[in-house]
Every structure is written in C-alpha cells, then in structure tokens.
Design a protein around this motif. Structure first.
Motif, mmCIF file in Angstrom:
data_model
loop_
_atom_site.group_PDB
_atom_site.id
_atom_site.type_symbol
_atom_site.label_atom_id
_atom_site.label_comp_id
_atom_site.label_asym_id
_atom_site.label_seq_id
_atom_site.Cartn_x
_atom_site.Cartn_y
_atom_site.Cartn_z
ATOM 1 N N SER A 1 0.825 -1.211 0.000
ATOM 2 C CA SER A 1 0.000 0.000 0.000
ATOM 3 C C SER A 1 0.859 1.261 0.000
ATOM 4 C CB SER A 1 -0.923 -0.010 1.219
ATOM 5 O OG SER A 1 -1.700 1.173 1.278
ATOM 6 N N GLN A 2 1.943 1.256 0.803
ATOM 7 C CA GLN A 2 2.827 2.403 0.861
ATOM 8 C C GLN A 2 3.541 2.617 -0.472
ATOM 9 O OE1 GLN A 2 3.389 4.677 3.584
ATOM 10 N NE2 GLN A 2 4.200 5.715 1.778
ATOM 11 N N ASP B 1 1.177 4.223 -2.913
ATOM 12 C CA ASP B 1 1.054 5.661 -2.623
ATOM 13 C C ASP B 1 2.266 6.427 -3.158
ATOM 14 O OD1 ASP B 1 -1.385 5.407 -1.405
ATOM 15 O OD2 ASP B 1 -0.592 5.342 0.637
ATOM 16 N N ARG C 1 2.048 6.729 -6.923
ATOM 17 C CA ARG C 1 1.103 7.773 -7.353
ATOM 18 C C ARG C 1 1.714 9.162 -7.221
ATOM 19 N NH1 ARG C 1 -2.919 4.126 -5.256
ATOM 20 N NH2 ARG C 1 -2.593 4.882 -3.131
#
Length: 328
Positions: free
Chosen positions: A52-53, A56, A59
């Motif tokens: 997930s990190q 992020d 992005r």
C-alpha cells in the motif's frame, strides 16, 4: 464401627514419565504451529502495508514527474508570441534544450549545466533527467508576480519573476535522479533553480525507497549517435537512451537531437521495508516494461537484479507526451 480389617484403601494413579513427555511434545508442536501461523500473519500484514505504501509513493512520483515534464519548453505570453527572438539570435549549440538526460549518471551541478562531460555512475545504474521551462507571469498587475502555474520538482513556485532571466533562453530548471538519502535509504531526489544556470537549491529527497530510475526518450527523426538529417514531425518514431542522442564531437548535433524528443518513458523500481516480502529471494525487476520489450544488455539499469533481502519490490512505468514545442 468397622474394624481396621474392613477399611479399604483407594489407589491413586498419576501420569507416567512417558505420558508426560508425550503431552509436552504435543503441546510444543501446537505452540510452534501457532507461533508460525502468527509470524506468517504478521508478515502478511507487513507485506500488505508495504504494498500500500509503495502504491502511494508510485502515485506521488507519477504525479509530480508528469506535472514537471509536461511544463518542458513552456514560454509565457510575451515570449511565445514572437517564438522567442532571443533563441533565434543565438547559436543553437549555446542553448541547452528543454529536455536533456544523462545515462547512468549521478547528480552533478556542472554536468547539469553542460560544463563538464565527467559523469559519475548513478545509484543502481540510475539515469538523470533535466527539465527546463519559463516562469509564468501574472499580467493582471505590473509588480512582476508569477501566476504560480509553473512549479519546480519540489512542488513550489517562485513568487516573483526574476529580472535576470528576462529572455526565454533563461529558464526554471528541475532535475530528477536517484541517490542515497537519510539512513542510506535510496530515494528519488530533486534539485531545482528559479533561474537557468544557478542550481542554488540544496537537493532534497522526494520519495524514499526508489532504487532505480530508468528513462527512454521518444524521438522523431533521430539516428543513434548521429546528427539528425530526416525531416521531423510531432510523432515519436522510436525510444532511445540518453547516450544514444549524443553525437561525439558535434555539440550542435547533440542538442538538435534533444530538441526532437517528443515523449519520455520512465520506469522506477521501488522497495518496501525489511522483511516485507514473503519469499527470501525477490526476482529480477524490469522497470521499463515486461522482460524482452525495452530491456537491453547495453542498458545496465533496464534489468534490476534479483535480491535476497526480503524487501517487497514493485515497478511503475509510465510515458509522458510533451505538449510544448521543443524548438523555437
């Protein structure tokens, strides 16, 4: 009253040593299995968190790099109207292009400014990208304010138009590269200046965990290692490395090649925390796309080797098409 002879004695039985050892062994197996399941669960949670990190970070990296790169070649209104007379009055080999890159190169301010050809190796064979563009001016007043439309790689915009760059050959500049940051962690780095020729800002890390930055350039009418001769249009015909745009002994030809860049393909390898990957060995990564598409033995950074450090790794690959004319 019962006589002593009529009193019965109850025999009390316990676990034998063998039974006790078997029970302890079974308990140990159950505890071991439980601990293993707990470790796997915790590692699974760590993998999910790291993934997930990384997403992020991907992005954010994609967003800031797209925004800055699409600014390449921007001219504010008064300079765009006449297509930049200052560009026309100076020899083409004296004006740095809006887009320029260096293959497998570490950051060096002299290198960015074209003063030296000495290239230090980039971290993990990473490339370096230089983007130039003009400040946007606010014409609603005469105080020399910028319109804040143009940002540097740190995400900020100068408040005032710098009087020392009153001609379009002097531009803002942003530089992307990879280097070691806090604690030795690799990071996507940013250096910038509000006026071309003066990299006065201390480089800063944008995103930690970026191990490799690889760049290819979509060019129009360019032959590797040669000055352009073909007629150019707006469509990229092939993707080349930065070193393939260099013409030995012909700086004007090299700069002309860079002015024929129409799009930029970027690939990054990003890693998570220690023990974030379930397998001990993480396979090789191909930052510029699937294996066999754009990787090459001539480009050491196009193949990131397998690792056994239990760090989760992901790649992000994207292409940015330039919207502004790269030739005045």
């Amino acid at each position: 009253m019962l006589s002593q002879s009529h009193i019965t004695h109850r025999k009390e039985n316990g676990l034998t040593l063998v039974e006790l050892m078997v029970a302890m062994a079974l308990s140990g197996l159950i505890i071991t299995a439980g601990m293993a399941a707990l470790v796997l669960a915790l590692r699974g949670f760590s993998t999910v968190d790291s993934a997930s990190q990384i997403r992020d970070n991907q992005r954010f990296a994609t967003s800031i790099m797209r925004r800055v790169i699409t600014q390449a070649g921007y001219l504010e209104t008064k300079n765009a109207v006449d297509q930049g007379s200052d560009f026309k009055t100076r020899p083409s080999d004296e004006i740095e292009p809006n887009i320029k890159g260096f293959e497998n190169s570490a950051y060096d301010s002299d290198l960015v400014l074209g003063i030296t050809n000495t290239i230090k190796k980039g971290l993990n064979n990473s490339d370096m990208l230089v983007v130039r563009y003009r400040q946007g001016e606010d014409y609603t007043n005469s105080s020399g304010d910028t319109d804040s439309s143009m940002i540097n790689c740190s995400g900020s915009s100068p408040e005032k138009i710098d009087s020392s760059i009153d001609n379009p050959t002097k531009r803002m500049m942003s530089v992307f590269y990879v280097a070691s940051s806090t604690g030795g962690e690799p990071a996507l780095m940013c250096s910038w200046s509000d006026k071309d020729g003066y990299l006065t800002k201390t480089p800063q890390p944008l995103i930690q965990g970026v191990e490799s930055l690889q760049i290819l350039y979509g060019v129009d009418g360019v032959t590797p290692g040669a000055a352009p001769t073909a007629t150019e249009d707006s469509v990229p015909e092939r993707y080349l490395r930065a070193d393939e745009l260099t013409v030995n002994g012909n700086n004007a030809g090299t700069l002309d090649n860079w002015r024929r860049v129409r799009s930029i393909r970027i690939g990054m390898v990003m890693r998570g925390a220690v023990n974030s990957a379930p397998p001990e060995t993480v396979p090789a990564q191909y930052p510029l796309g699937p294996q066999g598409i754009m990787d090459s033995t001539a480009d050491a950074g196009s193949i990131f080797p397998a690792s056994n450090d239990r760090r989760l790794r992901q790649i992000v690959t994207f292409t940015v098409h330039l919207r502004n004319p790269q030739r005045s």
